[in-house]
Scaffold this motif. Structure first.
Motif, short mmCIF file in Angstrom:
data_model
loop_
_atom_site.label_atom_id
_atom_site.label_comp_id
_atom_site.label_asym_id
_atom_site.label_seq_id
_atom_site.Cartn_x
_atom_site.Cartn_y
_atom_site.Cartn_z
N TYR A 224 68.13 94.27 -2.59
CA TYR A 224 67.19 93.87 -1.55
C TYR A 224 67.71 94.26 -0.18
N GLN A 225 66.82 94.26 0.79
CA GLN A 225 67.17 94.45 2.20
C GLN A 225 66.25 93.58 3.04
N VAL A 226 66.83 92.80 3.93
CA VAL A 226 66.07 91.90 4.79
C VAL A 226 66.53 92.11 6.23
N SER A 227 65.58 92.26 7.15
CA SER A 227 65.89 92.44 8.57
C SER A 227 65.07 91.47 9.40
N LEU A 228 65.73 90.83 10.36
CA LEU A 228 65.07 89.93 11.29
C LEU A 228 65.45 90.33 12.71
N SER A 229 64.49 90.26 13.64
CA SER A 229 64.79 90.56 15.04
C SER A 229 63.93 89.68 15.94
#
Length: 196
Positions: free
Chosen positions: A14-19
């Protein structure tokens, strides 16, 4: 131990990005991801005694990694300067390592121990846990309409943890099979490589 005709793996990738933009000139972010690759099999190793330690260097476990990154991106109005800073951490479960050429006793199944051949294998690999921590920084400043000053800095600290690495014992060159058998017997199971 033999390699099965088919091997099934179901890794969770998986890959998760938050900004978040705190304001127009300032953003913070966080990323996390995993990666996976199957473990290879070494070809050409003679293990007639089905030694567990030698098998562990023949059929490797898959490699799985978890990575985490947090950072900040900031700039001055009209983009006259910016600063990017990122901190990262990566953990490997079963990192696949290449080992130095390693001597071992090659036993042939069904043959007496006296027929063991002292040999070297140049392509041993091993699994180990590993950690990498680091920081990335880059910045640029507009000094004048014609001149900019830019700088970048990166640092990483990576190391393995509790890795069993095969090694060449002192005085290996030219020793007899009997002498090597005695050294191995003193260090561990007959037939297995010597470990640090």
């Amino acid at each position: 131990e033999t390699l099965p005709d088919q091997a099934t793996h179901r890794p969770a990738i998986y890959q998760v990005s938050l900004s978040r933009h705190i304001r127009d000139e300032l953003m913070v972010y966080a990323n996390t991801a995993t990666a996976w690759r199957p473990g290879p099999a070494a070809i050409g190793i003679s293990n007639g005694l089905n030694n567990a330690a030698l098998n562990s260097l023949t059929y490797l476990r898959p490699e799985y990694s978890h990575s985490y990154e947090v950072g900040i991106k900031a700039e001055l109005p009209k983009r006259r300067a910016y600063l990017n800073v990122a901190l990262f951490h990566q953990y490997f479960d079963g990192l696949i390592l290449a080992l130095p050429t390693t001597p071992y006793l090659a036993y042939i199944a069904g043959q007496p121990a006296s027929t063991a051949i002292l040999t070297q294998y140049p392509d041993f690999m091993a699994n180990a846990n590993a950690v990498v921590n680091g920081i990335d920084l880059d910045t640029e400043i507009e000094l004048t309409p014609r001149w900019n000053l830019a700088a970048a800095f990166s640092y990483a600290d990576g190391h393995t943890e509790h890795a069993a690495i095969s090694c060449t014992p002192p005085g290996f060159n030219g020793v007899s099979v009997a002498s090597f058998q005695a050294a191995i017997a003193a260090a561990g199971q007959p037939g297995e490589p010597i470990y640090l």
